[in-house]
Design an enzyme around this catalytic site. Structure first.
Site, mmCIF file in Angstrom:
data_model
loop_
_atom_site.group_PDB
_atom_site.id
_atom_site.type_symbol
_atom_site.label_atom_id
_atom_site.label_comp_id
_atom_site.label_asym_id
_atom_site.label_seq_id
_atom_site.Cartn_x
_atom_site.Cartn_y
_atom_site.Cartn_z
ATOM 1 N N GLY A 1 -6.260 -7.807 4.061
ATOM 2 C CA GLY A 1 -7.617 -8.541 3.400
ATOM 3 C C GLY A 1 -7.293 -9.841 3.508
ATOM 4 O O GLY A 1 -8.057 -10.751 3.828
ATOM 5 N N HIS A 2 -6.177 -10.308 2.985
ATOM 6 C CA HIS A 2 -5.667 -11.803 3.035
ATOM 7 C C HIS A 2 -5.748 -12.186 4.535
ATOM 8 O O HIS A 2 -6.130 -13.557 4.885
ATOM 9 C CB HIS A 2 -4.350 -11.988 2.463
ATOM 10 C CG HIS A 2 -4.155 -11.830 1.342
ATOM 11 N ND1 HIS A 2 -3.674 -10.600 0.798
ATOM 12 C CD2 HIS A 2 -4.791 -12.574 -0.100
ATOM 13 C CE1 HIS A 2 -3.619 -10.723 -0.669
ATOM 14 N NE2 HIS A 2 -4.292 -11.683 -1.200
ATOM 15 N N TYR B 1 1.707 -11.726 -1.729
ATOM 16 C CA TYR B 1 1.934 -10.306 -1.542
ATOM 17 C C TYR B 1 0.851 -9.915 -0.797
ATOM 18 O O TYR B 1 -0.056 -8.886 -1.112
ATOM 19 C CB TYR B 1 1.905 -9.301 -2.801
ATOM 20 C CG TYR B 1 3.043 -7.966 -2.684
ATOM 21 C CD1 TYR B 1 4.366 -8.378 -2.546
ATOM 22 C CD2 TYR B 1 2.172 -6.937 -2.461
ATOM 23 C CE1 TYR B 1 5.025 -7.154 -2.289
ATOM 24 C CE2 TYR B 1 3.095 -5.718 -2.248
ATOM 25 C CZ TYR B 1 4.606 -5.826 -2.164
ATOM 26 O OH TYR B 1 5.359 -4.867 -1.802
ATOM 27 N N SER C 1 -3.257 -6.089 -3.605
ATOM 28 C CA SER C 1 -1.781 -6.196 -3.770
ATOM 29 C C SER C 1 -1.193 -5.120 -4.833
ATOM 30 O O SER C 1 -0.100 -4.821 -4.841
ATOM 31 C CB SER C 1 -1.532 -7.721 -4.386
ATOM 32 O OG SER C 1 -1.967 -8.636 -3.272
ATOM 33 N N ARG C 2 -2.129 -4.913 -5.737
ATOM 34 C CA ARG C 2 -1.587 -3.890 -6.685
ATOM 35 C C ARG C 2 -1.583 -2.387 -6.437
ATOM 36 O O ARG C 2 -1.089 -1.657 -7.254
ATOM 37 C CB ARG C 2 -2.689 -4.204 -8.091
ATOM 38 C CG ARG C 2 -2.611 -5.507 -8.708
ATOM 39 C CD ARG C 2 -3.524 -5.545 -9.977
ATOM 40 N NE ARG C 2 -3.109 -6.669 -10.620
ATOM 41 C CZ ARG C 2 -3.668 -7.755 -10.924
ATOM 42 N NH1 ARG C 2 -4.754 -8.104 -10.179
ATOM 43 N NH2 ARG C 2 -3.289 -8.817 -11.787
ATOM 44 N N HIS D 1 -1.862 -8.906 2.333
ATOM 45 C CA HIS D 1 -2.351 -7.730 3.071
ATOM 46 C C HIS D 1 -3.213 -7.933 4.046
ATOM 47 O O HIS D 1 -3.578 -9.389 4.198
ATOM 48 C CB HIS D 1 -2.607 -6.627 2.136
ATOM 49 C CG HIS D 1 -3.521 -7.149 1.129
ATOM 50 N ND1 HIS D 1 -4.832 -7.397 1.410
ATOM 51 C CD2 HIS D 1 -3.532 -7.021 -0.126
ATOM 52 C CE1 HIS D 1 -5.470 -7.588 0.535
ATOM 53 N NE2 HIS D 1 -4.751 -7.501 -0.688
ATOM 54 N N MET E 1 -2.403 -15.335 -4.393
ATOM 55 C CA MET E 1 -1.150 -15.091 -5.180
ATOM 56 C C MET E 1 0.119 -14.484 -4.594
ATOM 57 O O MET E 1 0.940 -13.799 -5.186
ATOM 58 C CB MET E 1 -1.709 -14.168 -6.518
ATOM 59 C CG MET E 1 -2.617 -15.088 -7.228
ATOM 60 S SD MET E 1 -2.809 -14.691 -9.090
ATOM 61 C CE MET E 1 -3.016 -13.201 -9.031
ATOM 62 N N VAL F 1 -11.672 -5.561 2.885
ATOM 63 C CA VAL F 1 -10.941 -4.865 3.826
ATOM 64 C C VAL F 1 -10.492 -3.544 3.329
ATOM 65 O O VAL F 1 -9.926 -3.704 2.186
ATOM 66 C CB VAL F 1 -9.805 -5.536 4.469
ATOM 67 C CG1 VAL F 1 -9.214 -4.899 5.638
ATOM 68 C CG2 VAL F 1 -10.207 -6.972 5.216
HETATM 69 O O1 PAF Z 1 -7.735 -13.826 -6.115
HETATM 70 C C1 PAF Z 1 -6.617 -14.663 -6.251
HETATM 71 O O2 PAF Z 1 -5.613 -14.242 -5.697
HETATM 72 C C2 PAF Z 1 -6.468 -15.666 -7.395
HETATM 73 O O3 PAF Z 1 -7.490 -15.194 -8.225
HETATM 74 C C3 PAF Z 1 -6.812 -16.939 -6.946
HETATM 75 C C4 PAF Z 1 -7.973 -17.098 -6.280
HETATM 76 C C5 PAF Z 1 -5.563 -17.353 -5.914
HETATM 77 C C6 PAF Z 1 -6.221 -18.141 -8.177
HETATM 78 O O4 PAF Z 1 -5.223 -17.741 -8.496
#
Ligand code: PAF
Length: 305
Positions: free
Chosen positions: A44-45, A40, A194-195, A42, A38, A184
Protein backbone atom coordinates in the site's frame (compact mmCIF):
# COMPACT_ATOMS: atom_id res chain seq x y z
CA UNK A 1 17.39 -0.13 -11.52
CA UNK A 2 17.20 1.00 -7.92
CA UNK A 3 19.56 3.39 -6.18
CA UNK A 4 19.77 3.77 -2.42
CA UNK A 5 17.83 6.71 -1.01
CA UNK A 6 19.69 9.19 1.19
CA UNK A 7 18.73 8.81 4.85
CA UNK A 8 18.26 12.06 6.68
CA UNK A 9 17.60 12.32 10.42
CA UNK A 10 17.34 16.05 11.07
CA UNK A 11 14.96 18.78 9.90
CA UNK A 12 17.87 21.08 9.02
CA UNK A 13 19.56 18.49 6.80
CA UNK A 14 16.29 17.59 5.07
CA UNK A 15 15.52 21.24 4.32
CA UNK A 16 19.04 21.75 2.98
CA UNK A 17 18.77 18.79 0.59
CA UNK A 18 15.29 19.75 -0.67
CA UNK A 19 16.39 23.39 -1.22
CA UNK A 20 19.45 22.21 -3.12
CA UNK A 21 17.27 19.94 -5.33
CA UNK A 22 14.90 22.82 -6.08
CA UNK A 23 17.81 25.14 -6.96
CA UNK A 24 19.34 22.55 -9.29
CA UNK A 25 16.25 22.12 -11.50
CA UNK A 26 14.18 24.28 -13.80
CA UNK A 27 10.89 25.03 -12.06
CA UNK A 28 8.87 22.60 -14.21
CA UNK A 29 11.08 19.69 -13.10
CA UNK A 30 11.44 20.72 -9.47
CA UNK A 31 8.22 19.29 -8.00
CA UNK A 32 8.62 17.57 -4.64
CA UNK A 33 6.36 14.65 -3.70
CA UNK A 34 5.97 13.50 -0.11
CA UNK A 35 4.69 10.28 1.45
CA UNK A 36 4.34 10.46 5.25
CA UNK A 37 4.27 7.05 6.99
CA UNK A 38 4.86 5.37 10.31
CA UNK A 39 7.04 2.72 8.66
CA UNK A 40 6.71 -1.07 8.50
CA UNK A 41 5.97 -0.44 4.86
CA UNK A 42 3.87 -2.69 2.65
CA UNK A 43 2.55 -2.68 -0.93
CA UNK A 44 0.00 0.00 0.00
CA UNK A 45 2.82 2.40 0.91
CA UNK A 46 4.77 1.25 -2.16
CA UNK A 47 1.84 2.27 -4.39
CA UNK A 48 1.95 5.80 -2.88
CA UNK A 49 5.72 5.98 -3.32
CA UNK A 50 5.60 4.84 -6.95
CA UNK A 51 2.89 7.37 -7.70
CA UNK A 52 4.97 10.14 -6.14
CA UNK A 53 8.10 9.09 -8.05
CA UNK A 54 6.08 9.11 -11.25
CA UNK A 55 4.58 12.58 -10.60
CA UNK A 56 7.56 14.47 -9.12
CA UNK A 57 11.24 15.18 -9.62
CA UNK A 58 12.07 14.34 -5.98
CA UNK A 59 10.26 11.99 -3.60
CA UNK A 60 10.60 12.26 0.17
CA UNK A 61 9.39 9.44 2.42
CA UNK A 62 9.05 10.09 6.15
CA UNK A 63 9.05 7.27 8.67
CA UNK A 64 8.01 8.44 12.10
CA UNK A 65 5.89 6.59 14.65
CA UNK A 66 4.13 9.68 15.95
CA UNK A 67 3.52 9.22 19.69
CA UNK A 68 0.90 11.97 19.96
CA UNK A 69 -1.61 10.17 17.75
CA UNK A 70 -1.72 7.09 20.02
CA UNK A 71 -4.06 6.93 23.02
CA UNK A 72 -2.75 5.79 26.43
CA UNK A 73 -3.94 2.18 25.94
CA UNK A 74 -2.99 1.85 22.27
CA UNK A 75 -0.15 0.03 20.56
CA UNK A 76 2.56 2.75 20.47
CA UNK A 77 5.17 0.61 22.25
CA UNK A 78 4.58 -2.49 20.18
CA UNK A 79 3.99 -0.70 16.85
CA UNK A 80 6.02 -2.81 14.36
CA UNK A 81 9.29 -1.33 13.07
CA UNK A 82 11.84 -2.50 10.50
CA UNK A 83 14.05 0.34 9.28
CA UNK A 84 16.26 -1.81 7.07
CA UNK A 85 13.37 -3.42 5.20
CA UNK A 86 11.63 -0.04 4.85
CA UNK A 87 14.71 1.55 3.29
CA UNK A 88 15.04 -1.39 0.89
CA UNK A 89 11.42 -1.00 -0.21
CA UNK A 90 11.91 2.76 -0.58
CA UNK A 91 14.94 2.06 -2.78
CA UNK A 92 12.96 -0.34 -4.96
CA UNK A 93 10.32 2.37 -5.50
CA UNK A 94 12.88 5.03 -6.48
CA UNK A 95 12.56 7.23 -3.36
CA UNK A 96 15.23 9.94 -3.12
CA UNK A 97 15.18 10.95 0.54
CA UNK A 98 14.05 9.04 3.62
CA UNK A 99 13.39 11.27 6.62
CA UNK A 100 13.81 9.25 9.83
CA UNK A 101 13.59 11.71 12.72
CA UNK A 102 13.64 10.83 16.41
CA UNK A 103 10.81 11.92 18.72
CA UNK A 104 13.24 14.51 20.15
CA UNK A 105 13.88 15.92 16.65
CA UNK A 106 10.15 16.24 15.91
CA UNK A 107 9.15 17.48 19.37
CA UNK A 108 12.27 19.21 20.75
CA UNK A 109 10.38 21.23 23.36
CA UNK A 110 7.17 20.90 25.35
CA UNK A 111 4.51 21.30 22.67
CA UNK A 112 1.92 24.00 23.33
CA UNK A 113 0.43 24.04 19.82
CA UNK A 114 -2.07 21.48 18.53
CA UNK A 115 -3.83 21.45 15.16
CA UNK A 116 -7.45 20.46 15.79
CA UNK A 117 -9.78 19.77 12.89
CA UNK A 118 -13.43 19.73 13.99
CA UNK A 119 -16.60 18.19 12.48
CA UNK A 120 -14.91 15.71 10.11
CA UNK A 121 -13.29 14.21 13.22
CA UNK A 122 -16.55 13.84 15.19
CA UNK A 123 -17.42 10.31 14.07
CA UNK A 124 -15.76 7.01 13.10
CA UNK A 125 -12.13 6.80 14.37
CA UNK A 126 -12.43 10.33 15.76
CA UNK A 127 -15.13 9.11 18.17
CA UNK A 128 -13.49 5.81 19.07
CA UNK A 129 -9.91 7.18 19.37
CA UNK A 130 -10.23 10.52 21.22
CA UNK A 131 -7.34 12.86 20.39
CA UNK A 132 -6.09 10.66 17.56
CA UNK A 133 -6.78 13.15 14.78
CA UNK A 134 -5.32 16.06 16.79
CA UNK A 135 -2.09 14.05 16.80
CA UNK A 136 -2.38 13.24 13.10
CA UNK A 137 -3.25 16.81 12.04
CA UNK A 138 -0.46 18.25 14.19
CA UNK A 139 2.27 15.94 12.89
CA UNK A 140 1.10 16.20 9.27
CA UNK A 141 1.04 20.02 9.51
CA UNK A 142 4.59 19.91 10.94
CA UNK A 143 5.80 17.50 8.24
CA UNK A 144 4.20 19.56 5.45
CA UNK A 145 5.92 22.65 6.86
CA UNK A 146 9.24 20.84 7.05
CA UNK A 147 9.13 19.29 3.56
CA UNK A 148 6.98 21.93 1.80
CA UNK A 149 6.04 19.43 -0.91
CA UNK A 150 4.06 20.20 -4.03
CA UNK A 151 2.06 17.00 -3.51
CA UNK A 152 1.50 14.69 -0.54
CA UNK A 153 0.11 11.18 -0.97
CA UNK A 154 -2.27 9.38 1.39
CA UNK A 155 -4.02 6.02 1.12
CA UNK A 156 -7.81 5.87 1.06
CA UNK A 157 -7.80 2.95 3.48
CA UNK A 158 -7.64 5.74 6.06
CA UNK A 159 -10.39 7.70 4.30
CA UNK A 160 -11.22 9.78 7.37
CA UNK A 161 -7.53 10.74 7.67
CA UNK A 162 -7.60 11.85 4.01
CA UNK A 163 -10.70 13.98 4.73
CA UNK A 164 -9.06 15.50 7.83
CA UNK A 165 -5.75 16.30 6.13
CA UNK A 166 -7.45 17.69 3.02
CA UNK A 167 -9.67 19.96 5.10
CA UNK A 168 -6.75 21.07 7.27
CA UNK A 169 -4.68 21.96 4.19
CA UNK A 170 -7.59 23.96 2.77
CA UNK A 171 -8.37 25.78 6.02
CA UNK A 172 -4.70 26.63 6.71
CA UNK A 173 -3.84 27.55 3.09
CA UNK A 174 -1.12 24.90 3.00
CA UNK A 175 0.05 24.99 -0.64
CA UNK A 176 0.34 21.22 -1.03
CA UNK A 177 -1.97 19.16 -3.20
CA UNK A 178 -3.33 16.28 -1.11
CA UNK A 179 -3.49 13.25 -3.40
CA UNK A 180 -5.61 10.27 -2.29
CA UNK A 181 -4.75 6.82 -3.65
CA UNK A 182 -6.76 3.58 -3.71
CA UNK A 183 -6.56 0.94 -1.00
CA UNK A 184 -4.28 -1.98 -1.86
CA UNK A 185 -5.55 -5.44 -0.94
CA UNK A 186 -4.23 -8.97 -0.55
CA UNK A 187 -5.39 -11.45 -3.20
CA UNK A 188 -8.21 -12.57 -0.90
CA UNK A 189 -9.45 -9.00 -0.27
CA UNK A 190 -7.86 -8.12 3.10
CA UNK A 191 -6.81 -4.44 3.02
CA UNK A 192 -3.06 -4.09 3.59
CA UNK A 193 -2.13 -2.66 6.97
CA UNK A 194 1.03 -2.64 9.07
CA UNK A 195 -1.18 -4.01 11.88
CA UNK A 196 -2.08 -7.20 9.94
CA UNK A 197 1.11 -8.79 11.37
CA UNK A 198 -0.57 -8.92 14.78
CA UNK A 199 -3.28 -11.32 13.52
CA UNK A 200 -2.96 -15.05 14.26
CA UNK A 201 -4.04 -17.52 11.57
CA UNK A 202 -7.62 -17.78 12.78
CA UNK A 203 -8.01 -14.01 13.16
CA UNK A 204 -6.45 -13.48 9.72
CA UNK A 205 -9.05 -15.82 8.21
CA UNK A 206 -11.95 -14.12 10.00
CA UNK A 207 -10.62 -10.64 9.15
CA UNK A 208 -11.91 -11.31 5.64
CA UNK A 209 -15.34 -10.49 7.06
CA UNK A 210 -14.51 -6.79 6.53
CA UNK A 211 -13.92 -6.95 2.79
CA UNK A 212 -16.65 -9.60 2.42
CA UNK A 213 -19.27 -7.36 4.01
CA UNK A 214 -18.06 -4.32 2.04
CA UNK A 215 -18.36 -6.30 -1.18
CA UNK A 216 -22.14 -6.45 -0.60
CA UNK A 217 -22.58 -2.71 -0.04
CA UNK A 218 -23.41 -1.87 -3.67
CA UNK A 219 -26.08 -4.60 -3.74
CA UNK A 220 -27.67 -3.39 -0.45
CA UNK A 221 -27.63 0.25 -1.52
CA UNK A 222 -29.20 -0.80 -4.83
CA UNK A 223 -32.02 -2.43 -2.82
CA UNK A 224 -32.85 0.95 -1.26
CA UNK A 225 -31.49 0.73 2.33
CA UNK A 226 -30.92 3.83 4.46
CA UNK A 227 -27.79 4.39 6.58
CA UNK A 228 -29.00 2.65 9.79
CA UNK A 229 -30.23 -0.35 7.78
CA UNK A 230 -26.91 -0.62 5.97
CA UNK A 231 -25.10 -0.47 9.30
CA UNK A 232 -27.21 -3.37 10.63
CA UNK A 233 -26.63 -5.47 7.50
CA UNK A 234 -22.87 -4.90 7.71
CA UNK A 235 -22.75 -5.79 11.41
CA UNK A 236 -24.78 -8.95 10.85
CA UNK A 237 -22.47 -10.05 8.04
CA UNK A 238 -19.30 -9.31 10.05
CA UNK A 239 -20.61 -11.10 13.16
CA UNK A 240 -20.81 -14.32 11.19
CA UNK A 241 -17.11 -14.39 12.13
CA UNK A 242 -17.25 -15.14 15.87
CA UNK A 243 -13.91 -13.47 16.74
CA UNK A 244 -15.00 -10.12 15.24
CA UNK A 245 -15.99 -7.31 17.63
CA UNK A 246 -17.50 -4.48 15.59
CA UNK A 247 -16.53 -1.01 16.80
CA UNK A 248 -18.39 0.81 14.05
CA UNK A 249 -20.01 0.09 10.69
CA UNK A 250 -21.36 3.31 9.25
CA UNK A 251 -22.29 5.16 6.08
CA UNK A 252 -21.50 8.89 5.96
CA UNK A 253 -21.39 11.51 3.23
CA UNK A 254 -17.85 12.12 1.92
CA UNK A 255 -15.75 14.19 2.42
CA UNK A 256 -17.94 16.04 4.97
CA UNK A 257 -18.52 12.86 6.97
CA UNK A 258 -22.08 13.75 7.93
CA UNK A 259 -24.70 11.10 8.75
CA UNK A 260 -27.39 10.91 6.06
CA UNK A 261 -30.94 11.50 7.30
CA UNK A 262 -32.41 8.16 8.56
CA UNK A 263 -35.14 7.05 6.19
CA UNK A 264 -33.31 8.47 3.16
CA UNK A 265 -32.36 5.65 0.80
CA UNK A 266 -28.61 5.88 0.28
CA UNK A 267 -29.10 5.38 -3.43
CA UNK A 268 -30.82 8.80 -3.62
CA UNK A 269 -27.78 10.68 -2.23
CA UNK A 270 -25.84 12.93 -4.62
CA UNK A 271 -22.05 12.75 -4.39
CA UNK A 272 -19.88 10.28 -2.51
CA UNK A 273 -20.74 8.07 0.43
CA UNK A 274 -18.12 6.48 2.67
CA UNK A 275 -19.03 3.11 4.16
CA UNK A 276 -16.49 2.58 6.93
CA UNK A 277 -15.73 -0.26 9.33
CA UNK A 278 -13.60 -0.67 12.44
CA UNK A 279 -13.48 -4.21 13.81
CA UNK A 280 -11.36 -5.77 16.55
CA UNK A 281 -9.90 -9.25 16.45
CA UNK A 282 -8.45 -9.86 19.90
CA UNK A 283 -6.27 -6.81 20.57
CA UNK A 284 -5.90 -5.95 16.86
CA UNK A 285 -8.09 -3.19 15.46
CA UNK A 286 -8.64 -3.22 11.70
CA UNK A 287 -10.32 -0.61 9.55
CA UNK A 288 -11.57 -0.80 5.99
CA UNK A 289 -14.04 1.11 3.84
CA UNK A 290 -15.77 1.56 0.50
CA UNK A 291 -16.06 4.98 -1.05
CA UNK A 292 -18.76 5.06 -3.67
CA UNK A 293 -21.16 7.23 -5.55
CA UNK A 294 -24.58 5.65 -4.80
CA UNK A 295 -26.08 6.99 -8.02
CA UNK A 296 -23.49 4.98 -9.94
CA UNK A 297 -23.87 1.80 -7.92
CA UNK A 298 -25.94 0.03 -10.57
CA UNK A 299 -23.53 1.11 -13.30
CA UNK A 300 -20.32 -0.26 -11.80
CA UNK A 301 -21.19 -3.18 -9.55
CA UNK A 302 -17.78 -2.33 -8.17
CA UNK A 303 -15.29 -3.93 -5.77
CA UNK A 304 -14.77 -7.42 -7.05
CA UNK A 305 -13.12 -8.87 -3.91
O1 PAF B 1 -1.22 7.13 8.16
C1 PAF B 1 -0.19 7.18 8.86
O2 PAF B 1 0.70 6.36 8.76
C2 PAF B 1 -0.06 8.31 9.88
O3 PAF B 1 -1.29 8.63 10.45
C3 PAF B 1 0.63 9.56 9.33
C4 PAF B 1 -0.19 10.21 8.22
C5 PAF B 1 2.01 9.19 8.79
C6 PAF B 1 0.81 10.59 10.44
O4 PAF B 1 1.59 10.09 11.47
Amino acid sequence: MTSKPTIVRTVAELRKRIASFRRSRPIEEAAVGFVPTMGYLHEGHASLLRRSVQDNGLTVLSIFVNPIQFGPNEDLDKYPRDEEKDVALAASCGVDLVFLPTVQEMYPQRRVTTVMVSEVTDGLCGASRPGHFDGVATVVAKLLNIVQPDRAYFGLKDAQQVAVVTRMAQDLNIPTEIVSCPTVREEDGLALSSRNVYLNAEEREQALSLSRSLSRVAEWIGEGVDAPELSELLKREIRRSPLAKVEYAEALTYPDLLPPEPGTPLRSIDGSVLVALAVRFGTTRLIDNRLLNPKEVGVHACFAK
